[in-house]
Design a protein around this motif. Structure first.
Motif, PDB file in Angstrom:
ATOM      1  N   UNK A  82      58.150   5.247  16.033  1.00 38.80           N
ATOM      2  CA  UNK A  82      58.007   6.595  15.477  1.00 38.80           C
ATOM      3  C   UNK A  82      59.238   6.992  14.670  1.00 38.80           C
ATOM      4  N   UNK A  83      60.426   6.588  15.140  1.00 45.99           N
ATOM      5  CA  UNK A  83      61.668   6.918  14.435  1.00 45.99           C
ATOM      6  C   UNK A  83      61.752   6.234  13.069  1.00 45.99           C
ATOM      7  N   UNK A  84      61.097   5.097  12.921  1.00 39.67           N
ATOM      8  CA  UNK A  84      61.105   4.411  11.617  1.00 39.67           C
ATOM      9  C   UNK A  84      60.431   5.245  10.536  1.00 39.67           C
ATOM     10  N   UNK A 143      48.067  -3.793  19.743  1.00 41.63           N
ATOM     11  CA  UNK A 143      47.204  -3.238  18.687  1.00 41.63           C
ATOM     12  C   UNK A 143      46.514  -1.973  19.195  1.00 41.63           C
ATOM     13  N   UNK A 144      45.925  -2.050  20.389  1.00 41.66           N
ATOM     14  CA  UNK A 144      45.253  -0.873  20.946  1.00 41.66           C
ATOM     15  C   UNK A 144      46.230   0.286  21.123  1.00 41.66           C
ATOM     16  N   UNK A 145      47.403   0.002  21.662  1.00 39.78           N
ATOM     17  CA  UNK A 145      48.405   1.055  21.872  1.00 39.78           C
ATOM     18  C   UNK A 145      48.847   1.694  20.573  1.00 39.78           C
ATOM     19  N   UNK A 184      48.934   4.897  14.483  1.00 38.31           N
ATOM     20  CA  UNK A 184      49.385   4.000  13.418  1.00 38.31           C
ATOM     21  C   UNK A 184      48.187   3.267  12.806  1.00 38.31           C
ATOM     22  N   UNK A 185      48.331   2.864  11.556  1.00 36.94           N
ATOM     23  CA  UNK A 185      47.389   1.954  10.923  1.00 36.94           C
ATOM     24  C   UNK A 185      47.903   0.554  11.210  1.00 36.94           C
ATOM     25  N   UNK A 207      39.526  -0.816  15.208  1.00 31.34           N
ATOM     26  CA  UNK A 207      40.000  -0.119  14.011  1.00 31.34           C
ATOM     27  C   UNK A 207      41.135  -0.792  13.273  1.00 31.34           C
ATOM     28  N   UNK A 208      41.600  -1.958  13.763  1.00 31.40           N
ATOM     29  CA  UNK A 208      42.648  -2.687  13.051  1.00 31.40           C
ATOM     30  C   UNK A 208      42.057  -3.379  11.826  1.00 31.40           C
TER      31      UNK A 208
END
Length: 195
Positions: A100-102, A122-124, A130-131, A158-159
């Protein structure tokens, strides 16, 4: 409202690369021929990320037991390497905080094993908003059925399932990009190696 196709486009100003658990003792359990191709794809993505100035995050699953990231990738991931014991990276609070900080919304995901740590990550990441672009030629499992199932489930969740070269050229956008010649040279080198 955004167009559903938007998630398929990568933007170098919004993307980061995440390399999950390519570790010394885990590698020995993998099919050697497939591992060499996966290593090649990861090296290509890390070199491309450096050229395009993308942030890179590496993770290590319980390094005391599984060892550290393989030397071929470790240097490129030296700036940020996060240790974890949860299979999914998002189970490690410092990983989520760092991502998130990025300030990047698109995450390019590689590593192993596809059906365990990669899939749970990926799920997390999707759950965190995130995309996710999952690079099929830069991930692996010990078994083909698990690998294929992970790809199918990740896509259903959704990936975007993609390849290393697709990622690089999407990030470049056009042949006039200053990094185009250098990345084209990397592509030619990969082809010469049979990747």
């Amino acid at each position: 409202m955004s167009n559903p196709v938007d998630k398929f486009f990568l933007d170098r100003n919004q993307a980061a690369l995440v390399v999950i658990d390519v570790q010394e003792r885990l590698v020995t359990a993998m099919p050697a021929k497939i591992y060499r191709k996966v290593l090649n794809a990861n090296e290509f993505l890390l070199q491309s990320a450096r050229l395009l100035q993308l942030p890179v995050v590496g993770t290590e699953q319980y390094p005391r037991g599984i060892g550290h990231m393989v030397p071929e990738l470790a240097d490129a991931c030296r700036d940020t390497r996060i240790e974890k014991v949860s299979f999914g990276c998002c189970g490690e609070p410092s990983f989520v905080e760092h991502m998130k900080a990025l300030g990047r919304r698109q995450l390019i995901v590689t590593g192993m094993e596809a059906h365990v740590c990669v899939y749970q990550t990926v799920l997390g990441l999707l759950k965190e908003g995130f995309e996710v672009h999952l690079v099929r030629d830069a991930i692996m499992s010990r078994g083909k059925v698990d690998f294929l199932n992970a790809l199918e489930l990740a896509r259903d969740a959704g990936a975007v399932v993609t390849t290393a070269e697709t990622v690089a050229f999407q990030l470049l956008k056009e042949s006039t990009a200053p990094e185009f010649k250098a990345i084209s040279a990397l592509v030619k080198a990969r082809s010469a190696e049979g990747a």
